[in-house]
Design an enzyme around this catalytic site. Structure first.
Site, PDB file in Angstrom:
ATOM      1  N   THR A  92       0.833  -1.212   0.000  1.00 37.90           N
ATOM      2  CA  THR A  92       0.000   0.000   0.000  1.00 37.90           C
ATOM      3  C   THR A  92       0.863   1.257   0.000  1.00 37.90           C
ATOM      4  OG1 THR A  92      -1.661  -1.197   1.267  1.00 37.90           O
ATOM      5  CG2 THR A  92      -1.836   1.207   1.249  1.00 37.90           C
ATOM      6  N   LYS A 102       2.199  11.575  -1.203  1.00 42.02           N
ATOM      7  CA  LYS A 102       3.112  12.680  -0.883  1.00 42.02           C
ATOM      8  C   LYS A 102       3.598  13.361  -2.158  1.00 42.02           C
ATOM      9  CE  LYS A 102       1.757  11.794   2.373  1.00 42.02           C
ATOM     10  NZ  LYS A 102       0.943  10.743   3.037  1.00 42.02           N
ATOM     11  N   SER A 231     -13.025  12.589   7.620  1.00 42.55           N
ATOM     12  CA  SER A 231     -12.037  13.685   7.723  1.00 42.55           C
ATOM     13  C   SER A 231     -10.840  13.246   8.557  1.00 42.55           C
ATOM     14  CB  SER A 231     -12.668  14.941   8.308  1.00 42.55           C
ATOM     15  OG  SER A 231     -13.076  14.715   9.650  1.00 42.55           O
ATOM     16  N   MET A 379      -1.862   1.896  12.271  1.00 45.74           N
ATOM     17  CA  MET A 379      -1.823   1.716  10.820  1.00 45.74           C
ATOM     18  C   MET A 379      -0.940   2.764  10.150  1.00 45.74           C
ATOM     19  SD  MET A 379      -5.700   0.557  10.060  1.00 45.74           S
ATOM     20  CE  MET A 379      -5.749  -0.972   9.176  1.00 45.74           C
ATOM     21  N   HIS A 382       5.761   3.345   9.091  1.00 46.92           N
ATOM     22  CA  HIS A 382       6.957   3.176   9.934  1.00 46.92           C
ATOM     23  C   HIS A 382       6.664   2.279  11.126  1.00 46.92           C
ATOM     24  CE1 HIS A 382       4.908   7.025  10.559  1.00 46.92           C
ATOM     25  NE2 HIS A 382       5.105   6.878  11.845  1.00 46.92           N
ATOM     26  N   HIS A 509      20.327  28.000  15.020  1.00 50.53           N
ATOM     27  CA  HIS A 509      19.597  29.233  14.693  1.00 50.53           C
ATOM     28  C   HIS A 509      19.992  29.685  13.305  1.00 50.53           C
ATOM     29  CE1 HIS A 509      17.584  33.064  15.204  1.00 50.53           C
ATOM     30  NE2 HIS A 509      18.652  33.638  14.661  1.00 50.53           N
TER      31      HIS A 509
HETATM   32  C1  LIG Z   1      -3.527   7.109   0.757  1.00 51.70           C
HETATM   33  C2  LIG Z   1      -2.651   6.613   1.897  1.00 51.70           C
HETATM   34  C3  LIG Z   1      -1.636   7.405   2.368  1.00 51.70           C
HETATM   35  C4  LIG Z   1      -0.830   6.950   3.424  1.00 51.70           C
HETATM   36  N1  LIG Z   1       0.166   7.767   3.869  1.00 51.70           N
HETATM   37  C5  LIG Z   1       0.939   7.360   4.900  1.00 51.70           C
HETATM   38  C6  LIG Z   1       2.000   8.173   5.357  1.00 51.70           C
HETATM   39  O1  LIG Z   1       2.246   9.270   4.850  1.00 51.70           O
HETATM   40  N2  LIG Z   1       2.749   7.720   6.377  1.00 51.70           N
HETATM   41  C7  LIG Z   1       2.506   6.513   6.961  1.00 51.70           C
HETATM   42  O2  LIG Z   1       3.211   6.151   7.897  1.00 51.70           O
HETATM   43  N3  LIG Z   1       1.506   5.712   6.540  1.00 51.70           N
HETATM   44  C8  LIG Z   1       0.718   6.104   5.524  1.00 51.70           C
HETATM   45  N4  LIG Z   1      -0.277   5.287   5.077  1.00 51.70           N
HETATM   46  C9  LIG Z   1      -0.477   3.983   5.747  1.00 51.70           C
HETATM   47  C10 LIG Z   1       0.538   2.948   5.201  1.00 51.70           C
HETATM   48  O3  LIG Z   1       0.440   2.873   3.805  1.00 51.70           O
HETATM   49  C11 LIG Z   1       0.262   1.583   5.829  1.00 51.70           C
HETATM   50  O4  LIG Z   1       0.252   1.706   7.242  1.00 51.70           O
HETATM   51  C12 LIG Z   1       1.356   0.595   5.410  1.00 51.70           C
HETATM   52  O5  LIG Z   1       1.394   0.463   4.019  1.00 51.70           O
HETATM   53  C13 LIG Z   1       1.115  -0.783   6.064  1.00 51.70           C
HETATM   54  O6  LIG Z   1       2.140  -1.646   5.634  1.00 51.70           O
HETATM   55  P1  LIG Z   1       1.963  -3.245   5.681  1.00 51.70           P
HETATM   56  O7  LIG Z   1       3.293  -3.777   5.304  1.00 51.70           O
HETATM   57  O8  LIG Z   1       1.348  -3.640   6.957  1.00 51.70           O
HETATM   58  O9  LIG Z   1       0.901  -3.600   4.563  1.00 51.70           O
HETATM   59  P2  LIG Z   1       0.735  -3.226   2.991  1.00 51.70           P
HETATM   60  O10 LIG Z   1       1.567  -2.049   2.632  1.00 51.70           O
HETATM   61  O11 LIG Z   1      -0.725  -3.138   2.755  1.00 51.70           O
HETATM   62  O12 LIG Z   1       1.381  -4.478   2.264  1.00 51.70           O
HETATM   63  C14 LIG Z   1       0.826  -5.751   2.318  1.00 51.70           C
HETATM   64  C15 LIG Z   1       1.230  -6.536   1.091  1.00 51.70           C
HETATM   65  O13 LIG Z   1       0.891  -7.905   1.292  1.00 51.70           O
HETATM   66  C16 LIG Z   1       0.410  -8.459   0.078  1.00 51.70           C
HETATM   67  N5  LIG Z   1      -0.410  -9.626   0.427  1.00 51.70           N
HETATM   68  C17 LIG Z   1      -1.587  -9.655   1.137  1.00 51.70           C
HETATM   69  N6  LIG Z   1      -1.991 -10.947   1.346  1.00 51.70           N
HETATM   70  C18 LIG Z   1      -1.055 -11.724   0.738  1.00 51.70           C
HETATM   71  C19 LIG Z   1      -0.907 -13.135   0.615  1.00 51.70           C
HETATM   72  N7  LIG Z   1      -1.784 -13.993   1.157  1.00 51.70           N
HETATM   73  N8  LIG Z   1       0.164 -13.599  -0.072  1.00 51.70           N
HETATM   74  C20 LIG Z   1       1.083 -12.751  -0.615  1.00 51.70           C
HETATM   75  N9  LIG Z   1       0.979 -11.415  -0.512  1.00 51.70           N
HETATM   76  C21 LIG Z   1      -0.057 -10.912   0.158  1.00 51.70           C
HETATM   77  C22 LIG Z   1      -0.358  -7.325  -0.554  1.00 51.70           C
HETATM   78  O14 LIG Z   1      -0.462  -7.509  -1.958  1.00 51.70           O
HETATM   79  C23 LIG Z   1       0.511  -6.109  -0.170  1.00 51.70           C
HETATM   80  O15 LIG Z   1       1.443  -5.834  -1.174  1.00 51.70           O
HETATM   81  C24 LIG Z   1      -1.077   5.687   4.008  1.00 51.70           C
HETATM   82  C25 LIG Z   1      -2.105   4.864   3.519  1.00 51.70           C
HETATM   83  C26 LIG Z   1      -2.876   5.325   2.462  1.00 51.70           C
HETATM   84  C27 LIG Z   1      -3.973   4.432   1.934  1.00 51.70           C
HETATM   85  N1  LIG Z   2       0.088  10.718   6.792  1.00 54.91           N
HETATM   86  C1  LIG Z   2      -0.219   9.524   7.280  1.00 54.91           C
HETATM   87  O1  LIG Z   2       0.447   8.993   8.151  1.00 54.91           O
HETATM   88  C2  LIG Z   2      -1.380   8.790   6.731  1.00 54.91           C
HETATM   89  C3  LIG Z   2      -2.003   9.242   5.579  1.00 54.91           C
HETATM   90  C4  LIG Z   2      -3.074   8.526   5.104  1.00 54.91           C
HETATM   91  C5  LIG Z   2      -3.498   7.384   5.759  1.00 54.91           C
HETATM   92  N2  LIG Z   2      -2.868   6.977   6.875  1.00 54.91           N
HETATM   93  C6  LIG Z   2      -3.335   5.792   7.611  1.00 54.91           C
HETATM   94  O2  LIG Z   2      -4.341   5.161   6.870  1.00 54.91           O
HETATM   95  C7  LIG Z   2      -5.428   4.809   7.714  1.00 54.91           C
HETATM   96  C8  LIG Z   2      -6.714   5.115   7.039  1.00 54.91           C
HETATM   97  O3  LIG Z   2      -6.900   6.540   6.876  1.00 54.91           O
HETATM   98  P1  LIG Z   2      -8.349   7.163   6.851  1.00 54.91           P
HETATM   99  O4  LIG Z   2      -8.233   8.636   6.734  1.00 54.91           O
HETATM  100  O5  LIG Z   2      -9.180   6.418   5.860  1.00 54.91           O
HETATM  101  O6  LIG Z   2      -8.913   6.702   8.273  1.00 54.91           O
HETATM  102  P2  LIG Z   2      -9.062   7.486   9.653  1.00 54.91           P
HETATM  103  O7  LIG Z   2      -9.436   6.466  10.621  1.00 54.91           O
HETATM  104  O8  LIG Z   2      -7.897   8.363   9.898  1.00 54.91           O
HETATM  105  O9  LIG Z   2     -10.300   8.474   9.416  1.00 54.91           O
HETATM  106  C9  LIG Z   2     -11.567   7.989   9.017  1.00 54.91           C
HETATM  107  C10 LIG Z   2     -12.591   9.089   9.307  1.00 54.91           C
HETATM  108  O10 LIG Z   2     -13.809   8.678   8.720  1.00 54.91           O
HETATM  109  C11 LIG Z   2     -14.870   8.906   9.643  1.00 54.91           C
HETATM  110  N3  LIG Z   2     -15.915   7.939   9.277  1.00 54.91           N
HETATM  111  C12 LIG Z   2     -15.889   6.601   9.422  1.00 54.91           C
HETATM  112  N4  LIG Z   2     -17.013   6.042   8.898  1.00 54.91           N
HETATM  113  C13 LIG Z   2     -17.747   7.074   8.402  1.00 54.91           C
HETATM  114  C14 LIG Z   2     -18.990   7.161   7.701  1.00 54.91           C
HETATM  115  N5  LIG Z   2     -19.711   6.064   7.416  1.00 54.91           N
HETATM  116  N6  LIG Z   2     -19.462   8.380   7.314  1.00 54.91           N
HETATM  117  C15 LIG Z   2     -18.733   9.506   7.590  1.00 54.91           C
HETATM  118  N7  LIG Z   2     -17.542   9.479   8.246  1.00 54.91           N
HETATM  119  C16 LIG Z   2     -17.049   8.287   8.626  1.00 54.91           C
HETATM  120  C17 LIG Z   2     -14.224   8.658  11.013  1.00 54.91           C
HETATM  121  O11 LIG Z   2     -14.937   9.294  12.059  1.00 54.91           O
HETATM  122  C18 LIG Z   2     -12.836   9.268  10.801  1.00 54.91           C
HETATM  123  O12 LIG Z   2     -12.816  10.661  11.106  1.00 54.91           O
HETATM  124  C19 LIG Z   2      -5.277   5.587   9.003  1.00 54.91           C
HETATM  125  O13 LIG Z   2      -5.321   4.643  10.045  1.00 54.91           O
HETATM  126  C20 LIG Z   2      -3.952   6.261   8.931  1.00 54.91           C
HETATM  127  O14 LIG Z   2      -3.144   5.834   9.977  1.00 54.91           O
HETATM  128  C21 LIG Z   2      -1.825   7.663   7.367  1.00 54.91           C
END
Ligand SMILES: Cc1cc2nc3c(=O)[nH]c(=O)nc-3n(C[C@H](O)[C@H](O)[C@H](O)COP(=O)(O)OP(=O)(O)OC[C@H]3O[C@@H](n4cnc5c(N)ncnc54)[C@H](O)[C@@H]3O)c2cc1C
Ligand SMILES: NC(=O)c1ccc[n+]([C@@H]2O[C@H](COP(=O)([O-])OP(=O)(O)OC[C@H]3O[C@@H](n4cnc5c(N)ncnc54)[C@H](O)[C@@H]3O)[C@@H](O)[C@H]2O)c1
Length: 529
Positions: A92, A102, A231, A379, A382, A509
């Site tokens: 992801t 980003k 949000s 979630m 890092h 600074h």
């Molecule tokens: C839009 C968005 C922005 C984000 N921005 C940030 C951020 O700025 N900073 C931050 O810290 N976090 C951010 N996150 C959250 C971050 O992406 C996740 O917390 C992170 O990717 C979790 O890593 P993971 O390794 O647990 O899983 P994932 O990154 O989801 O990786 C899991 C992998 O396992 C594979 N897989 C699943 N099941 C199987 C199977 N049975 N066999 C083989 N492969 C399999 C999948 O294909 C996938 O590639 C963001 C998330 C989103 C959606």
């Molecule tokens: N910069 C980052 O670190 C970053 C960036 C993107 C995502 N993430 C991670 O990805 C995960 C998912 O992000 P996210 O923004 O989807 O989740 P989130 O949990 O941060 O926010 C979801 C929001 O949706 C609202 N909500 C839930 N169900 C709803 C509904 N039916 N109708 C209206 N509002 C509803 C919740 O009250 C909450 O405010 C987070 O856990 C976050 O840690 C991290």
């Protein structure tokens, strides 16, 4: 020497807040919420009989940042490692998360800055027209994702990790069957299958006019009016991108306030800086109960809103597009958890503090670990990587536990928001329960020369600490480069550094780090030791 891309190795102010409504509790139970409350009563069972030899020392299922961090650390410990990936190396974060989002935020941030004539004029600059090429912006994001993905795959293979492009299913605690028809054994297995977007019932995704972050990151169009349901982190970051590129945004949020996951004072300030001055309106305390896709330019997306408490219809929105950002759900499809007697809890794989998976009877399953989004502890990329490293430490005989309370988090809006440790309501509760006095000190970006030189004097850094011993309980920052500034505070918390020790550390600074310096120096007079 293999190039190892800069990838996460370490979250989040707890989602605790003063809201105590049943709605809040219900949402805290939603799949993407932290599941650190998952603290099953754990019994250590008799170790599984270890066979004389295994194909691998360690098999990792999922090559996201969590699996990648675990695999590299295991190699450094001399283990023979295989990693299974059903889709894209990088998971992801690299392909549909941190990295492309980003990149979009970076491009959109520049457009916002260059369109801000007052801001530029104050520095003696004027620009006539500022235009952007949507496809160019989209390509910047996809190009970066693909580069980081390939760097990541290279870093694995060059260090001797075998990558198997197949879906892996557990057939027991030390055996796996692959979708390629082969079977494998490993002494230890780390599950790192991540998460996918959580879409509430009643919402129809067509990936054109109604989409999740997966679709939004492709940036196939910039709608004039986009509703963002949720949000949280994703919703807020995308509101930053969309408004910079010219969209109007309407937030739909189930809880009574926008950005409910953040410290309430920071949320209020974020509302003043990131919401009110922008073309954004919002509906809070409502659910999007039904979302029906439209046809671009012809038929609007229809969003039916119901009151979060009474569930009565309150409004209907007609918009060009809807982005669903309502959290993420752990991905355990086809993982074979039945074969090891594991039942998910609200979808998450239950683990103990050492990342060891716990079965439905509360027994630790020796040799099986689960890290990253799938265990729901935090979630964040890092955090996933840090958990992977921690699991490997435990596998190799060094007892290790990740201190999630000191893992920082950041939201990459303009300006950024960052945090570590407890929110103020949670810190107040901790002080009450622990019988100590809570201290609070604030540093201001408006008093910081570097921030003023950049024309970015908005924001604060707030430190919450124990007045009796000077220990830091939480830090919350909103302001330019807040995401980088939080690291000093996270490290300080992890090492038990006190506010006065930090106040005696010399800060360069003129740098933004002096905002933290000001907050720490302000705290010193209040700390009682
Ligand atoms: C839009 C968005 C922005 C984000 N921005 C940030 C951020 O700025 N900073 C931050 O810290 N976090 C951010 N996150 C959250 C971050 O992406 C996740 O917390 C992170 O990717 C979790 O890593 P993971 O390794 O647990 O899983 P994932 O990154 O989801 O990786 C899991 C992998 O396992 C594979 N897989 C699943 N099941 C199987 C199977 N049975 N066999 C083989 N492969 C399999 C999948 O294909 C996938 O590639 C963001 C998330 C989103 C959606
Ligand atoms: N910069 C980052 O670190 C970053 C960036 C993107 C995502 N993430 C991670 O990805 C995960 C998912 O992000 P996210 O923004 O989807 O989740 P989130 O949990 O941060 O926010 C979801 C929001 O949706 C609202 N909500 C839930 N169900 C709803 C509904 N039916 N109708 C209206 N509002 C509803 C919740 O009250 C909450 O405010 C987070 O856990 C976050 O840690 C991290």
């Amino acid at each position: 020497m293999a190039f190892v891309p800069s990838l996460p190795v370490a979250h989040f102010a707890p989602y605790a807040s003063s809201h105590k409504s049943s709605l809040r509790r219900a949402l805290l139970r939603s799949p993407s919420r932290r599941a650190s409350r998952l603290s099953p009563t754990v019994h250590r069972s008799a170790p599984v009989q270890i066979r004389a030899s295994f194909d691998y020392d360690l098999a990792v299922i999922g090559a996201g940042v969590g699996g990648h961090g675990a695999a590299l650390h295991a190699v450094s410990k001399g283990l023979k490692v295989v990693i299974f990936e059903a889709a894209d190396v990088g998971g992801t974060c690299v392909n549909r998360g941190c990295v492309p989002s980003k990149a979009l935020l970076a491009a959109a941030g520049r457009v916002r800055e260059m369109k801000d004539a007052d801001h530029l004029r104050a520095m003696g600059i004027s620009l006539s027209d500022v235009e952007y090429d949507r496809q160019g912006v989209a390509d910047h994001a996809t190009g970066l994702a693909s580069k980081v993905k390939s760097n990541m795959a290279n870093s694995l293979t060059s260090l001797g990790v075998e990558i198997i492009n197949a879906r892996a299913t557990l057939t027991g605690p030390q055996s796996i069957s692959g979708s390629n028809g082969s079977t494998y054994t490993a002494k230890d297995i780390i599950l790192a299958p991540g998460s996918t977007p959580f879409v509430p019932r009643g919402i129809e995704i067509d990936n054109k006019t109604v989409f999740t972050s997966d679709g939004a990151l492709k940036m196939e169009w910039v709608p004039d009016w986009v509703a963002i349901v949720g949000s949280g982190y994703i919703g807020l970051e995308f509101s930053d991108v969309y408004t910079a590129l010219g969209s109007n945004v309407t937030f739909v949020e189930a809880l009574p306030n926008l950005m409910p996951g953040f410290d309430p004072e920071i949320s209020r300030l974020a509302q003043r800086l990131l919401i009110n001055p922008r073309p954004i309106d919002y509906h809070t305390n409502v659910f999007a109960s039904k979302v029906t896709p439209g046809i671009p330019g012809e038929k609007p997306v229809v969003i039916e809103l119901i009151d979060a408490g009474s569930k009565e219809p309150v409004d209907t929105l007609y918009v060009d597009a809807a982005m669903i950002a309502t959290g993420r759900a752990p991905y355990t499809n086809g993982l074979g958890l039945d074969s090891i007697n594991v039942e998910t809890q609200r979808g998450f794989v239950p683990v103990d503090e050492k990342m060891n998976v716990v079965d439905k009877d509360g027994n630790v399953i020796e040799h099986v670990y689960a890290i990253g989004d799938v265990n729901g502890k935090m979630m964040l990329a890092h955090a996933a990587s840090a958990q992977g490293i921690s699991a490997v430490e435990n596998i190799t005989g060094k007892s290790h536990v990740v201190d999630h309370n000191t893992v920082p988090a950041a939201c990459f809006t303009h300006p950024e928001i960052s945090m570590v440790g407890l929110t103020e309501p949670a810190a107040k509760e901790a002080a009450k329960e622990g019988g100590f006095e809570l201290g609070k000190s604030i540093g201001h970006f408006r008093a910081n020369s570097k921030a003023l030189a950049e024309g970015e004097g908005d924001g604060i850094a707030k430190v919450l600490f124990n007045k009796d011993n000077g220990k830091i309980l939480g830090v919350h920052i909103i302001g330019i480069h807040a995401a980088d500034l939080i690291q000093e505070c996270s490290n300080a918390m992890a090492r038990g550094t006190t506010v006065d020790e930090l106040a005696f550390c010399v800060h360069t600074h003129p740098t933004l780090s002096e905002v933290i310096d000001e907050a720490m120096k302000g705290a010193v007079g209040m700390a009682a030791h």
